[in-house]
Design a protein around this motif. Structure first.
Motif, PDB file in Angstrom:
ATOM      1  N   TYR A 127      -4.717   3.591  -8.715  1.00  0.00           N
ATOM      2  CA  TYR A 127      -6.032   4.217  -8.868  1.00  0.00           C
ATOM      3  C   TYR A 127      -7.160   3.225  -8.581  1.00  0.00           C
ATOM      4  CZ  TYR A 127      -2.883   7.143 -11.633  1.00  0.00           C
ATOM      5  OH  TYR A 127      -1.826   7.895 -12.058  1.00  0.00           O
ATOM      6  N   LYS A 128      -8.356   3.774  -8.352  1.00  0.00           N
ATOM      7  CA  LYS A 128      -9.529   2.943  -8.155  1.00  0.00           C
ATOM      8  C   LYS A 128      -9.724   2.047  -9.372  1.00  0.00           C
ATOM      9  CE  LYS A 128     -14.436   3.201  -6.980  1.00  0.00           C
ATOM     10  NZ  LYS A 128     -15.603   4.094  -6.754  1.00  0.00           N
ATOM     11  N   SER A 129      -9.894   0.737  -9.109  1.00  0.00           N
ATOM     12  CA  SER A 129      -9.875  -0.227 -10.209  1.00  0.00           C
ATOM     13  C   SER A 129     -10.508  -1.535  -9.785  1.00  0.00           C
ATOM     14  CB  SER A 129      -8.416  -0.476 -10.636  1.00  0.00           C
ATOM     15  OG  SER A 129      -8.310  -1.607 -11.474  1.00  0.00           O
ATOM     16  N   HIS A 166     -15.485   2.033 -15.722  1.00  0.00           N
ATOM     17  CA  HIS A 166     -15.348   3.488 -15.629  1.00  0.00           C
ATOM     18  C   HIS A 166     -16.672   4.138 -16.044  1.00  0.00           C
ATOM     19  CE1 HIS A 166     -13.904   7.574 -16.130  1.00  0.00           C
ATOM     20  NE2 HIS A 166     -12.714   7.213 -15.667  1.00  0.00           N
ATOM     21  N   ASP A 204       0.829  -1.199   0.000  1.00  0.00           N
ATOM     22  CA  ASP A 204       0.000   0.000   0.000  1.00  0.00           C
ATOM     23  C   ASP A 204       0.868   1.256   0.000  1.00  0.00           C
ATOM     24  OD1 ASP A 204       0.747   0.172   2.834  1.00  0.00           O
ATOM     25  OD2 ASP A 204      -0.788  -1.366   3.147  1.00  0.00           O
ATOM     26  N   GLU A 263      -8.979   8.935  -7.980  1.00  0.00           N
ATOM     27  CA  GLU A 263      -9.219   8.319  -6.683  1.00  0.00           C
ATOM     28  C   GLU A 263      -8.221   7.186  -6.439  1.00  0.00           C
ATOM     29  OE1 GLU A 263     -11.135   8.838  -4.091  1.00  0.00           O
ATOM     30  OE2 GLU A 263     -12.193  10.586  -4.907  1.00  0.00           O
ATOM     31  N   VAL A 264      -7.798   7.026  -5.213  1.00  0.00           N
ATOM     32  CA  VAL A 264      -6.916   5.931  -4.824  1.00  0.00           C
ATOM     33  C   VAL A 264      -7.782   4.709  -4.507  1.00  0.00           C
ATOM     34  CG1 VAL A 264      -5.266   5.133  -3.084  1.00  0.00           C
ATOM     35  CG2 VAL A 264      -5.145   7.495  -3.956  1.00  0.00           C
ATOM     36  N   ASP A 265      -7.396   3.551  -5.008  1.00  0.00           N
ATOM     37  CA  ASP A 265      -8.141   2.350  -4.674  1.00  0.00           C
ATOM     38  C   ASP A 265      -7.961   2.043  -3.187  1.00  0.00           C
ATOM     39  OD1 ASP A 265      -9.499  -0.094  -6.333  1.00  0.00           O
ATOM     40  OD2 ASP A 265      -8.559  -0.781  -4.480  1.00  0.00           O
ATOM     41  N   PRO A 266      -9.048   1.652  -2.500  1.00  0.00           N
ATOM     42  CA  PRO A 266      -8.947   1.400  -1.053  1.00  0.00           C
ATOM     43  C   PRO A 266      -7.886   0.376  -0.662  1.00  0.00           C
ATOM     44  CG  PRO A 266     -11.251   1.536  -1.717  1.00  0.00           C
ATOM     45  CD  PRO A 266     -10.437   1.568  -2.989  1.00  0.00           C
ATOM     46  N   THR A 300      -5.695   5.877   0.755  1.00  0.00           N
ATOM     47  CA  THR A 300      -6.536   7.028   0.440  1.00  0.00           C
ATOM     48  C   THR A 300      -5.707   8.099  -0.254  1.00  0.00           C
ATOM     49  OG1 THR A 300      -6.041   8.175   2.507  1.00  0.00           O
ATOM     50  CG2 THR A 300      -7.877   6.588   2.544  1.00  0.00           C
ATOM     51  N   ASP A 323     -11.378   5.105 -11.936  1.00  0.00           N
ATOM     52  CA  ASP A 323     -11.422   6.517 -11.553  1.00  0.00           C
ATOM     53  C   ASP A 323      -9.984   7.013 -11.482  1.00  0.00           C
ATOM     54  OD1 ASP A 323     -11.581   9.029 -10.284  1.00  0.00           O
ATOM     55  OD2 ASP A 323     -13.447   8.469  -9.285  1.00  0.00           O
ATOM     56  N   GLY A 376      -4.739  -2.590 -11.741  1.00  0.00           N
ATOM     57  CA  GLY A 376      -4.633  -1.142 -11.748  1.00  0.00           C
ATOM     58  C   GLY A 376      -4.465  -0.535 -13.115  1.00  0.00           C
TER      59      GLY A 376
END
Length: 528
Positions: free
Chosen positions: A51-53, A105, A26, A67-70, A74, A64, A59
């Motif tokens: 990124y959010k994926s 997306h 992370d 945005e950072v993927d959880p 964050t 998005d 990734g």
């Protein structure tokens, strides 16, 4: 320009450091390891996508862009990482994936909702061919047709990778502006530039013509190699898109804080160097990987370097790469002894080197059995075996970083997403930091030595490329000699000097007009 003097270090965040106990690396893990990178001597880090994926391609299928993927944390985690890196004097490059998005997306969800949706033309759609099948013969990099039928609208969409990665239509100015706004978002946060994914694939033939067959293709070779990719790669329009991206970067640049573009481009040298003129600061030069490592001979290496140097203008700055997240590990290709020699080559050639995480401790490919395979490209070839009877794919070069001899190599407190290489108790950062002759010690010494102005900016000239020895001059004061064999060799020098570094890390001595090289030894000589 800072990037001319920099060493770039690629981090695959999933595999660098897990801090929340889910087995996946992370952003907080990267932040905690920044002192290690500073001590290593690198100047910039490149982060593979976070990124959010949906993570169909880990990734590189972005849902998005801002945005950072959880699983990675964050946006606040990223900001903290960026601030600490800058405080330590480290630059940060992030991966930009502009050729395609995830099929999840919002842009694509709108695009596929109907033929008259305002975002329909944001992606590449085409009617079926005369037989009702795909519009043409284009093939995906991951196998099979590069087209998937959308049953709802009766048209095919283009995807040069997975069906879950539809290609954006870069001919549409609204698409380009949307991507440029993504760039501005990260530049406003303070990133120092981008590594741009598959830069040479942004445009494709407007007429969607079939690609011609490849006369050199033979059964058993890569399936996509059946065709010559005249209509899906390196299209003329791409250069205009690169110029526009460069303009965005330049708007955020200032002296000493230039924002840099590194482009992923797998092309022959004559095509590759055109991207300099288009505005890409560092079009990635992978020729040591694809031409050098399979043919590790002095004559071949000299040929590669000389060809590249001959095509560069005075305004172009070279760059070199020996490994990344898509290619087998350096030490697995060459063995540990020659991996040291290869590192000496990378850090003493003219130009910016990019280094892949873990190669500084000689990490080797992991042995990934089918039940642990994660790579989607490999899963699409289920049942097929590659080298050494193991599944094909890119998982072996993505195994967790080996920090110490504790459980899971200090990467995580739980079983990681990919198995840690079993050699981690004997090959890890903690052990090598205590060993003055380790691979880690060598890489640190090489990076420090590279800061000498003669090695940074001195001209390159081949001195010898025969008999198993590759030697070259840098500027007027440096000679690098690499013994690519397991036999003793000797080299006549143009004049005397001093060996300041050996890959064995046990030799600093004055030399006359003859240099003796031990098996698998590279040396750097400061000439009198």
């Amino acid at each position: 320009m800072w990037w001319k003097e920099a060493v770039i270090y690629q981090i695959y965040p999933r595999s660098f450091q897990d801090t929340n106990g889910d087995g996946i690396g992370d952003l907080e893990g990267v932040r905690r390891r920044l002192p290690y990178l500073k001590n290593l001597g690198v100047d910039a880090i490149w982060l593979s996508p976070f990124y959010k994926s949906p993570m169909k391609d880990f990734g590189y299928d972005v849902a998005d862009y801002t945005e950072v993927d959880p699983i990675f944390g964050t946006l606040e985690n990223f900001k903290a990482l960026l601030a600490e890196a800058h405080a330590l004097g480290l630059r940060v490059l992030v991966d930009l994936v502009p050729n395609h998005t995830s099929d999840q997306h919002p842009w694509f969800l709108e695009s596929r909702s109907s033929r008259d949706n305002p975002k329909r033309n944001w992606y590449v759609w085409a009617d079926p061919g005369p037989d009702g099948g795909p519009p043409n013969n284009w093939q995906s990099f991951f196998g099979g047709p590069a087209w998937t039928l959308d049953e709802g609208t009766g048209q095919y969409y283009l995807h040069q990778f997975l069906p879950e990665q539809p290609d954006l239509n870069w001919r549409n100015p609204e698409v380009r502006e949307a991507i440029y706004e993504v760039m501005r978002f990260w530049l406003r946060l303070g990133v120092d530039g981008f590594r741009v994914d598959v830069l040479w694939l942004l445009a494709e033939d407007l007429l969607l013509r079939d690609e011609p067959g490849n006369p050199d293709w033979r059964p058993g070779m890569w399936d996509r190699g059946r065709h010559l990719h005249l209509f899906t790669e390196d299209q003329p329009e791409t250069y205009a898109y690169v110029r526009e991206m460069r303009y965005v970067l330049d708007q955020f640049s200032e002296p000493g804080r230039e924002r840099v573009m590194v482009g992923e481009i797998y092309l022959p040298f004559p095509q590759l160097v055109r991207y300099y003129q288009a505005g890409c600061h560092l079009p990635f030069n992978f020729h040591l990987i694809f031409r050098g490592l399979p043919d590790w001979r002095p004559e071949n290496l000299a040929r590669i370097v000389e060809e590249y140097e001959s095509l560069l203008t005075p305004w172009d700055w070279p760059n070199w790469v020996l490994g990344n997240h898509d290619q087998p590990r350096l030490a697995s290709r060459l063995g540990e002894a020659q991996a040291r020699v290869a590192a000496t080559l990378l850090f003493t050639l003219r130009g910016t080197p990019t280094w892949y995480y873990g190669d500084e401790i000689g990490m080797v490919n992991g042995e990934i059995r089918w039940e642990r395979v994660q790579d989607p490209a490999a899963l699409r070839q289920k049942g097929r075996l590659g080298e050494h009877g193991l599944p094909p794919g890119r998982d072996p070069e993505r195994t967790p970083m080996q920090w110490d001899a504790s459980p899971y190599a200090g990467f995580s407190s739980v079983e990681p997403w990919l198995p840690v290489n079993p050699d981690y108790p004997e090959r890890n950062v903690a052990l090598q930091e205590k060993d003055p002759r380790s691979m880690l010690s060598l890489v640190r010494r090489l990076i420090a030595l590279r800061k000498d102005p003669g090695l940074l900016y001195g001209a390159y000239r081949t001195y010898q490329a025969r008999g198993g020895v590759y030697a070259y001059l840098r500027g007027e004061g440096w000679l690098v000699a690499l013994n690519l064999t397991d036999k003793e060799k000797a080299l006549d020098l143009p004049k005397g000097g001093r060996v300041v570094l050996s890959t064995h890390l046990d030799r600093e001595e004055e030399v006359g007009d003859r240099l003796h090289l031990r098996p698998d030894e590279g040396v750097v000589v400061r000439l009198d």
